[in-house]
Design an enzyme around this catalytic site. Structure first.
Site, PDB file in Angstrom:
ATOM      1  N   LYS A  43       3.236  13.586  -4.857  1.00 29.63           N
ATOM      2  CA  LYS A  43       2.390  14.033  -5.972  1.00 29.63           C
ATOM      3  C   LYS A  43       1.325  15.024  -5.504  1.00 29.63           C
ATOM      4  O   LYS A  43       1.153  16.080  -6.096  1.00 29.63           O
ATOM      5  CB  LYS A  43       1.688  12.823  -6.632  1.00 29.63           C
ATOM      6  CG  LYS A  43       2.638  11.754  -7.141  1.00 29.63           C
ATOM      7  CD  LYS A  43       1.889  10.594  -7.779  1.00 29.63           C
ATOM      8  CE  LYS A  43       0.945   9.839  -6.841  1.00 29.63           C
ATOM      9  NZ  LYS A  43       1.617   9.131  -5.738  1.00 29.63           N
ATOM     10  N   ARG A  74      -2.439   5.189 -13.867  1.00 27.40           N
ATOM     11  CA  ARG A  74      -1.707   4.230 -13.033  1.00 27.40           C
ATOM     12  C   ARG A  74      -1.485   2.909 -13.737  1.00 27.40           C
ATOM     13  O   ARG A  74      -0.840   2.017 -13.167  1.00 27.40           O
ATOM     14  CB  ARG A  74      -2.508   3.968 -11.766  1.00 27.40           C
ATOM     15  CG  ARG A  74      -2.041   4.763 -10.529  1.00 27.40           C
ATOM     16  CD  ARG A  74      -3.015   4.448  -9.417  1.00 27.40           C
ATOM     17  NE  ARG A  74      -2.494   4.563  -8.094  1.00 27.40           N
ATOM     18  CZ  ARG A  74      -2.637   5.637  -7.311  1.00 27.40           C
ATOM     19  NH1 ARG A  74      -3.186   6.733  -7.774  1.00 27.40           N
ATOM     20  NH2 ARG A  74      -2.199   5.613  -6.076  1.00 27.40           N
ATOM     21  N   ARG A 133       1.574  10.926   7.363  1.00 28.22           N
ATOM     22  CA  ARG A 133       0.773  11.889   6.590  1.00 28.22           C
ATOM     23  C   ARG A 133      -0.563  12.198   7.263  1.00 28.22           C
ATOM     24  O   ARG A 133      -1.252  11.320   7.747  1.00 28.22           O
ATOM     25  CB  ARG A 133       0.506  11.307   5.195  1.00 28.22           C
ATOM     26  CG  ARG A 133      -0.567  12.041   4.416  1.00 28.22           C
ATOM     27  CD  ARG A 133      -0.501  11.760   2.952  1.00 28.22           C
ATOM     28  NE  ARG A 133      -0.894  10.412   2.584  1.00 28.22           N
ATOM     29  CZ  ARG A 133      -0.857   9.953   1.336  1.00 28.22           C
ATOM     30  NH1 ARG A 133      -0.380  10.711   0.352  1.00 28.22           N
ATOM     31  NH2 ARG A 133      -1.246   8.726   1.074  1.00 28.22           N
ATOM     32  N   ARG A 151      -5.827   9.092   6.527  1.00 25.96           N
ATOM     33  CA  ARG A 151      -6.511   8.131   5.665  1.00 25.96           C
ATOM     34  C   ARG A 151      -6.462   6.728   6.254  1.00 25.96           C
ATOM     35  O   ARG A 151      -5.436   6.320   6.789  1.00 25.96           O
ATOM     36  CB  ARG A 151      -5.859   8.146   4.278  1.00 25.96           C
ATOM     37  CG  ARG A 151      -6.414   9.225   3.389  1.00 25.96           C
ATOM     38  CD  ARG A 151      -5.568   9.455   2.171  1.00 25.96           C
ATOM     39  NE  ARG A 151      -5.234   8.233   1.444  1.00 25.96           N
ATOM     40  CZ  ARG A 151      -4.491   8.225   0.340  1.00 25.96           C
ATOM     41  NH1 ARG A 151      -4.018   9.352  -0.149  1.00 25.96           N
ATOM     42  NH2 ARG A 151      -4.220   7.096  -0.255  1.00 25.96           N
ATOM     43  N   ARG A 157       0.453  -1.225  -1.826  1.00 26.16           N
ATOM     44  CA  ARG A 157       0.353  -0.161  -2.831  1.00 26.16           C
ATOM     45  C   ARG A 157       1.676   0.021  -3.572  1.00 26.16           C
ATOM     46  O   ARG A 157       1.696   0.295  -4.775  1.00 26.16           O
ATOM     47  CB  ARG A 157      -0.075   1.153  -2.153  1.00 26.16           C
ATOM     48  CG  ARG A 157      -1.586   1.174  -1.869  1.00 26.16           C
ATOM     49  CD  ARG A 157      -1.960   2.004  -0.659  1.00 26.16           C
ATOM     50  NE  ARG A 157      -1.676   3.412  -0.817  1.00 26.16           N
ATOM     51  CZ  ARG A 157      -1.662   4.268   0.212  1.00 26.16           C
ATOM     52  NH1 ARG A 157      -1.875   3.849   1.450  1.00 26.16           N
ATOM     53  NH2 ARG A 157      -1.406   5.525   0.001  1.00 26.16           N
TER      54      ARG A 157
END
Ligand code: ADP
Ligand code: ADP
Ligand code: ZN
Length: 217
Positions: free
Chosen positions: A13, A88, A127, A161, A172
């Site tokens: 996203k 969400r 990431r 992160r 998640r």
């Protein structure tokens, strides 16, 4: 045009929202980025969100809808918004419908990025982000042309992160299936949904999103 990118953590996203904003001049509205900024600034919202985010849970609808409502009051949203990580929950989707109606804005399309859960663990674990400009990278899937140097700004400092670890990602993903996946039927019933294959390469996904948005306003 206003677009929602829907998909679990790691679906792409943020990557595609950034590309859409570059190509079409749309504003990228990432509730994750906004909440992380609030945590860093130690605001009341940041203090309330910090622990929930570390654990991979969802921040309350009230907080998130408040943050989005304020952002939509800024004049630059008139050029179009790409919602990244919002809504969400069904309550957030209903609140967004109401906010858009109140501000005279229209929802053009919802792009559902379909992916395999197991692959998302690898995407999230690899990431990292340029600390200067926010460009997103991946250890193997998207590396800078010159190692250690950001393609976009030449920056040499990168961040990862805190919540991007395998354990939190599982929490998640679970949260996504329980709270967010129902939005696929919500927007399908509203006639807004387009599906793209989020497992394809980054440029292929970009092309599929363009095709899905073509002719819509
Ligand atoms: P999200 O915002 O949905 O959590 P990101 O856009 O941050 O996802 O992507 C997660 C990671 O996967 C990033 O490191 C990104 O570079 C990488 N990535 C994004 N799209 C793809 C893709 N289509 N194929 C392989 N890796 C991808
Ligand atoms: P992801 O890569 O998992 O898509 P995001 O940057 O969108 O991550 O979100 C990071 C965290 O911020 C989420 O795990 C959640 O705790 C919080 N968050 C972001 N957007 C929302 C939202 N719309 N509703 C509730 N919590 C949110
Ligand atoms: Zn950079």
């Amino acid at each position: 045009m206003n677009v929602i990118l829907l998909g679990p953590p790691g679906a792409g996203k943020g990557t595609q929202a950034r590309l859409l904003s570059e190509r079409r001049g749309m504003v990228q509205l990432s509730t994750g980025d906004m909440l992380r900024a609030a945590v860093a600034a130690q605001t009341e919202i940041g203090k309330a969100a910090d622990a929930v985010m570390k654990a991979g849970g969802l921040v309350s609808d009230e907080i998130v809808v408040g943050v989005v409502g304020e952002r939509l009051d800024m004049p630059d949203v008139a050029g179009g918004v790409v919602f990244d990580g919002f809504p969400r929950t069904t309550a957030q989707a209903e609140a967004l419908d109401a906010l858009l109606a109140k501000k005279g804005l229209k929802l053009g399309a919802v792009v559902n990025m379909a992916v395999d859960d197991e692959a998302m663990i690898g995407r999230i674990s690899g990431r990292y982000t340029c600390a200067s400009c926010g460009e997103g990278y991946h250890d193997t899937e998207k590396v800078p042309a010159k190692p250690g140097v950001c393609d976009k700004c030449g920056g040499t400092t990168f961040t990862r992160r805190k919540d991007d670890n395998a354990e939190t990602v599982r929490a998640r993903l679970k949260e996504y299936h329980a709270a967010t996946a129902p939005l696929i039927s919500y927007y399908s019933a509203a006639g807004k949904l387009s599906n793209v294959d989020g497992m394809a390469s980054i440029p292929e996904v970009t092309a599929a999103i363009d095709a899905a948005l073509n002719g819509k306003e």
